[in-house]
Write an enzyme that holds these catalytic residues in place. Sequence first.
Site, PDB file in Angstrom:
ATOM      1  CG  ASP A  47       1.532  -7.233  -5.944  1.00 18.28           C
ATOM      2  OD1 ASP A  47       1.243  -6.666  -4.864  1.00 18.28           O
ATOM      3  OD2 ASP A  47       0.899  -7.843  -6.710  1.00 18.28           O
TER       4      ASP A  47
ATOM      5  CD  GLU B  15      -2.874  -1.211  -0.170  1.00 17.22           C
ATOM      6  OE1 GLU B  15      -2.998  -0.159  -0.511  1.00 17.22           O
ATOM      7  OE2 GLU B  15      -3.197  -2.375  -0.392  1.00 17.22           O
TER       8      GLU B  15
END
Length: 425
Positions: free
Chosen positions: A362, A279
């Site tokens: 990611d 995030e």
Amino acid sequence: MARKIGLYGILAYFLYGLFFYWYLFYFADTSLPFEYQGTMADPATFLNGRELMLSEEFSRIRNLLFFLAGPFEWLFYLFILLLGLSRIFKNWAVSSAKYKWLQTPIYLIWLSVFSFIASFPLSYIGYSLSKSYHISTQSFASWMKDELIDFWIGYGWLLITASVLYWLIRKSAKRWWLYAWLLSVPFTLFMVFLQPVIIDPLYNDFSPLKNKELEAKILEIAEKADIPADHVFEVNMSEKTNSMNAYVNGIGANARIVLWDTTLNKLSEDEILFIMAHEMAHYVEKHIYFSIVKSLLFSLLGLYLAAKLMNWCIRRFGPALKIPSIQDISSLPLLLLLLSMLTFVSDPLSHAISRYQETRADRYAIEMTRDAEAGITSFQELTRSGLSQVNPPFLVKFFRYSHPTMLERISTLEEYAVKEKRRKE
């Protein structure tokens, strides 16, 4: 003409719904390619037989509801026009208030109430579906409260935008779309700034993270990412859902790091740190700002096309749609219909950009934590808690997915883990 348009509209919606029912329940193949079977991305390796069955059932029905909802909204606005209801709402507003500044709010409350009533069955089916598959834990009273909050926020937003739009249309029938977009730029930035501190707390209670040891570790990652946050917030979502989430939103001093309590309860510390690193990557790589720019560019093109299409529709079908002119507030359902259709058409491109950003996030999380295993197990648990499809059908991914599929995410992490293992050997 009005009857023919209405008949064609119903027929098109029926055929559209029939196509997606056939596609999702009979045609689409969600099985894994041979090369992924038995890997950590294979749901058969981390879901039991019942969970596999439920995830397929739930996903098919949820996806069908998604594909039905957008065109149903278009059909609703179309019939509001064809049946003359928009003109009736305007007449009621005119007869109810002698002051013009009161007539628009009255017109909009009628339109909003009818829209709420028309969309309620599909919304309730979606709520009941999540409840029956144990995704939602929310009581009906709590769900209705959120629905009513949505209604009043939507009404307030519509009141502001419609009032400004039609004032601009009356002032400049040719360039109103450009002036509207220029005004939307500071307003969009203002809303992004206010979202974490004004809008979000209307739905849920936020509090500082109780686990101070975990908070210190998250803030340590945040410091490396130059995120100006002194606290991590947790939100009590377990009273509403069993699914998990975490996010960083806001801009500048209003940036907030937020964890759902379901995430805290279901994931290990290493898994939470991987999710938070993901995030925070959005903040580090300026994805929030890119998303704002993307939204503004899409809205500029959308307003331009809506203006052109609106003028054409009124010239061609004005009498059938009961619209005297573009300046008349009764034309608003047509504008809303066109904007909704343009959003639906543009969503695949928007989602493709978002999927690229999520892939980047990611990779950042892997590099930050060096813990691919935690990433894999966290994605597996996300799949289980949300009954998500690991390998969704193409059209579902194309129109719905703002993130890469779990097949793509887990297999990428597994490849990284294998490479790291070989490198160390």
